[in-house]
Scaffold this motif. Sequence first.
Motif, short mmCIF file in Angstrom:
data_model
loop_
_atom_site.label_atom_id
_atom_site.label_comp_id
_atom_site.label_asym_id
_atom_site.label_seq_id
_atom_site.Cartn_x
_atom_site.Cartn_y
_atom_site.Cartn_z
N GLY A 315 -4.60 1.86 8.85
CA GLY A 315 -3.64 1.49 8.27
C GLY A 315 -3.04 0.08 7.87
N ALA A 316 -3.19 -0.68 9.17
CA ALA A 316 -3.04 -1.96 8.83
C ALA A 316 -4.07 -2.78 7.72
N ASP A 317 -5.24 -2.28 7.91
CA ASP A 317 -6.03 -2.92 6.84
C ASP A 317 -5.58 -2.48 5.44
N LYS A 318 -5.26 -1.10 5.28
CA LYS A 318 -4.94 -0.98 4.06
C LYS A 318 -3.29 -1.72 3.52
N ALA A 319 -2.70 -1.75 4.68
CA ALA A 319 -1.37 -2.75 4.43
C ALA A 319 -1.55 -3.98 4.08
#
Length: 342
Positions: A315-319
Amino acid sequence: MTDAVHTPRVFSGIKPSGGLTLGNYLGAIKRFVDMQGEMETIYCVVDMHAITVWQDPADLKHATRELAAAYLAAGIDPTRSTLFNQSQVAAHAELGWIFNCVARVGWMNRMTQFKDKAGKNREKVSLGLYAYPSLMAADILIYHATHVPVGEDQKQHVELTRDIAAKFNTDYGVPDFFPQPEPIIEGPATRVMNLRDGTKKMSKSGESDMERINMTDDADTIAKKIRKARTDPDPLPDTVKGLDDRPEARNLVEIYAALSDSTPDAVLGEFAGAQFGQFKPKLADLAVAKLEPISTRMADLMQDPAEIDRILTMGADKARAIADPILDRTYDIVGFVRPRQI
């Protein structure tokens, strides 16, 4: 390049301070789940906010994973929503500093939650506790979020976010670069109250565990707490107006409405004239049916912290893919010298 077009996007987050309650579920997590599919949804475990007061590092890691497990167990789908913990996306802190320089001290002095949390020891609390509303504004605006589901007690923070966005846009001559996010405060039980005192918010820090329903409670405990919840001797009325000056009755009716995806009016239409001896067992059955699968799933997820960490990192990569270009553009607007790709 135009700065005025903003994709409809939801952002919200919960602080991992441990001890998730029914209030966290009905006031936030359930609403997050329901909003999936309506527009792009970004949900965060705001662990940087947690350290505005001292946190044991091991406890903070546990609470972060437990909150992530609650999101997932309740129905947040990491393939449909972006789910991550705040400290993995440095853009939050970087934009937070810029907003510290945009926000005014007078604005911070008006924030009622700081006054409540600091109490009589205002001179001894951390600077972070005082300034965290500007980080909260950065949490929202680093994604150009347009909608923020919050409880009534957080509405002031979204209003401050709007003020910071407007001042930045005006100061730097970039009309509409940062959007004016709208608070979403809707539905029953957006503010779940104490089971022993309907005038106080349900909290993990209350004196008695009987005041709250914990997301980790088993079926028997949930039912027991509802049976013993404080009420009054009068039967349930046939209109919501009849709940005026009956805070405990109103709280239980709103909890029932929220758990059943209904409204207080509809609940009273079904139970008008009923005594609490009739209503509470129905509410207990409903609460167990809705919450026990979540608590069981949370326990299963917590057995595999590496999988929780994998989901948060994904999720952090997407964020970051959303946040980093917005931060780069913000740095250009402010006048910071930035390396260029040739």
